[in-house]
Design an enzyme around this catalytic site. Structure first.
Site, PDB file in Angstrom:
ATOM      1  N   GLY A 144       9.525 -15.175  -6.070  1.00 53.25           N
ATOM      2  CA  GLY A 144       8.286 -15.759  -5.654  1.00 53.25           C
ATOM      3  C   GLY A 144       7.501 -16.765  -6.103  1.00 53.25           C
ATOM      4  CG  HIS A 181       6.456 -13.658  -1.981  1.00 48.60           C
ATOM      5  ND1 HIS A 181       5.427 -13.970  -2.762  1.00 48.60           N
ATOM      6  CD2 HIS A 181       6.843 -12.417  -2.454  1.00 48.60           C
ATOM      7  CE1 HIS A 181       5.357 -13.299  -3.875  1.00 48.60           C
ATOM      8  NE2 HIS A 181       6.139 -12.214  -3.607  1.00 48.60           N
ATOM      9  CG  ASP A 182       3.651 -17.217  -1.349  1.00 52.28           C
ATOM     10  OD1 ASP A 182       3.085 -17.727  -0.562  1.00 52.28           O
ATOM     11  OD2 ASP A 182       3.620 -15.748  -1.637  1.00 52.28           O
TER      12      ASP A 182
END
Length: 263
Positions: free
Chosen positions: A138, A120-121
């Protein structure tokens, strides 16, 4: 659209008429796919996922699944993939998380080999190459023209500067500055990516400036602050290198002291 009869494409998904979808692929309701993109068999594309033009997505990929983050509670975060990317088999790209921008983003013209994970991200620039089993935790940021050797593992929040490169099985706990080649567990700086820069058309003057930056960071036994001052003065001797010097200084300025750079 060339959608195989066994594919399950949600009626609310927005696919250009030129998109092709292979057998047994599942496409969710919030997915958007641009013209010319091909999606192979046995893929799952879900979540708020936007995919641009002329991408080649091979079989057995999972794109847009929720993040592997215990704090995630169903927020409408996103995965955004640009144009002309090649995504080989068994890759997993997760959507973003509410603790950051909420978007996992992949740019254009990237070559991503099998078993790559983008958590994520993460933000990936343009013209990168990720060899097999490269794994990003992440919030990792990857600059343009970065090359990751097979089985490279990158710790969360680490940044990789443009034109940098890792050897096979590298483990990155610190920021990797632009142009730097690294190798090891943990990764250490080995040289600058001179061959890659030559292939991208860097002039002799720009290459000389990159060599001088390497010397200031890794050979002259300077503190990071003194190395930055030395690098800033290179534009007088190598005027053509001003954008490269500025990119390096900007990268170093944004590196948190608790993380530091690869040494």
């Amino acid at each position: 659209m060339n959608i195989h009869p066994t594919a399950l494409v949600d009626p609310q998904a927005e696919l250009d008429s030129t998109v092709s979808v292979g057998p047994y692929t599942v496409v969710g309701p919030h997915v958007k796919v641009g013209s010319g993109t091909t999606i192979g068999p046995h893929c799952v594309i879900e979540g708020h996922t936007t995919i641009g033009r002329d991408n080649r997505i091979f079989q057995f990929n999972s794109l847009g699944a929720i993040p592997q983050d215990k704090k995630y509670a169903g927020e409408p975060c996103e995965l955004v993939i640009g144009d002309r990317n090649t995504i080989r088999e068994f890759c997993t790209f997760n959507i973003g998380s509410p603790g950051d921008s909420g978007v996992t983003r992949v740019g254009n013209d990237n070559w991503i080999m099998a078993y790559v994970h983008l958590a994520h991200d993460c933000t990936v620039g343009n013209n990168t190459i990720f060899a097999n089993n490269s794994q990003l935790a992440g919030h990792v940021h990857v600059g343009d023209f970065v090359i990751l050797g097979g089985f490279t593992v990158v710790h969360q929040f680490v940044r990789l500067g443009a034109h940098s490169m890792t050897a096979m099985c590298s483990l990155l706990f610190a920021d990797l500055p632009p142009f730097v080649m690294s190798q090891g567990q943990p990764a250490g700086a080995r040289s600058m990516n001179f061959e890659g820069l030559r292939r991208r058309g860097f002039s002799a003057e720009r290459l000389a400036a990159v060599k001088a930056m390497h010397k200031a960071l890794y050979r002259d036994d300077l503190t990071l602050e003194n190395a930055k001052a030395s690098i800033a003065g290179l534009t007088e001797k190598y005027p053509e290198s001003a954008p490269d010097v500025q990119m390096m200084l900007s990268f170093l300025q944004q590196t948190p002291p608790q993380r530091g750079i690869v040494r």
